[in-house]
Design a protein around this motif. Structure first.
Motif, short mmCIF file in Angstrom:
data_model
loop_
_atom_site.label_atom_id
_atom_site.label_comp_id
_atom_site.label_asym_id
_atom_site.label_seq_id
_atom_site.Cartn_x
_atom_site.Cartn_y
_atom_site.Cartn_z
N LEU A 54 0.84 -1.20 0.00
CA LEU A 54 0.00 0.00 0.00
C LEU A 54 0.87 1.25 0.00
O LEU A 54 0.56 2.24 -0.68
N SER A 55 1.96 1.24 0.73
CA SER A 55 2.84 2.42 0.78
C SER A 55 3.48 2.68 -0.59
O SER A 55 3.66 3.85 -0.98
N GLN A 56 3.82 1.63 -1.33
CA GLN A 56 4.38 1.82 -2.66
C GLN A 56 3.34 2.41 -3.61
O GLN A 56 3.65 3.31 -4.42
N LEU B 182 1.36 9.64 -5.33
CA LEU B 182 1.79 10.98 -4.94
C LEU B 182 2.80 11.55 -5.93
O LEU B 182 2.80 12.76 -6.19
N CYS B 183 3.67 10.70 -6.48
CA CYS B 183 4.64 11.16 -7.49
C CYS B 183 3.91 11.68 -8.73
O CYS B 183 4.25 12.73 -9.27
N PRO C 50 8.48 9.41 -11.21
CA PRO C 50 7.41 8.40 -11.31
C PRO C 50 7.73 7.29 -12.30
O PRO C 50 7.37 6.12 -12.07
N LEU C 51 8.42 7.61 -13.40
CA LEU C 51 8.76 6.57 -14.36
C LEU C 51 9.81 5.62 -13.78
O LEU C 51 9.75 4.40 -14.01
N TRP C 52 10.75 6.16 -13.02
CA TRP C 52 11.77 5.30 -12.41
C TRP C 52 11.13 4.34 -11.42
O TRP C 52 11.47 3.15 -11.39
N LEU C 53 10.19 4.84 -10.61
CA LEU C 53 9.51 3.96 -9.66
C LEU C 53 8.68 2.90 -10.38
O LEU C 53 8.62 1.75 -9.94
N THR C 54 8.06 3.29 -11.49
CA THR C 54 7.27 2.33 -12.26
C THR C 54 8.13 1.17 -12.75
O THR C 54 7.70 0.01 -12.73
#
Length: 217
Positions: free
Chosen positions: A5-7, A13-14, A60-64
């Motif tokens: 859930l935190s991820q 949020l990003c 956001p793309l890096w996290l994706t």
């Protein structure tokens, strides 16, 4: 491994931060404020805006990509050919459509070269062949590419965020287009759908030319 859930919240949020910052930078209010306070810097606004639009996409793309997990669905067999064919056609549509845009104005180099510090981008109403069928063809092509990819949880969250922002962004952009082009754009909006082509709702080449001429007269 599924996203926690935190991820999911972090990724949301990003994308929210990107949407807020990008919309603020694209707003007429900020452009006009910069032009009024720092007129010597105003001609470079579009160039800086485009650079920031790319840089702000990195988190956001890096996290994706970093949080890639098991696929929720994938395009296999004949469906993979269809999905990849649609994506390639969309990329081709992007490249082909650039011939109908003033890419120097889009990039901001024209404004910098001419030292044009106006908040409004130069040029009148232009309707490419794709604009005769949807009002935001680049957004539509982007959605085709986005939704023809295999999906895991991180990519699905990002795809939903991007889709929502493109829709909301198109509404915000249209406020500016109405302010720039007035009645001609209002008539255009009544005739042509925003993101998804619809039978019977398109312009002929002559009708598109007439609308552009109306704005220029």
């Amino acid at each position: 491994m599924s996203l926690s859930l935190s991820q999911i919240l972090t990724l949301l949020l990003c994308w929210l931060a990107y949407a807020v910052l990008h919309s603020l930078l694209a707003s007429l209010w900020l452009k006009r404020s910069v032009a009024a306070r720092w007129p010597r810097l105003a001609p470079g606004y579009r160039l800086v805006f485009n650079v920031l639009a790319v840089v702000l996409l990195v988190p956001p793309l890096w996290l994706t990509v970093a949080w890639r997990g098991p696929l929720l669905w994938s395009w296999d067999g004949g469906w993979a050919w269809v999905a990849n064919g649609l994506a390639l056609a969309a990329v081709g549509g992007f490249v082909w459509s650039t011939r109908y845009y003033d890419m120097a104005v889009f990039a901001g180099s024209a404004q910098w070269a001419s030292r044009n510090g106006a908040a409004e981008d130069p040029g009148g109403l232009r309707l490419s062949p794709l604009h005769r069928h949807v009002r935001h063809p680049w957004y539509s092509l982007g959605l085709v590419i986005l939704w023809t990819r295999d999906m895991d949880e991180a990519r699905l969250v990002s795809a939903l965020c991007i889709t929502l922002y493109l829709w909301l962004g198109s509404l915000l952009e249209e406020k500016k287009l109405l302010a720039f082009h007035g009645e001609a754009y209002a008539r255009y909006r009544e005739r042509v759908p925003g993101l998804l082509p619809w039978p019977g709702r398109s312009l002929s080449e002559d009708e598109a030319r007439a609308l552009c001429a109306q704005r220029q007269s």
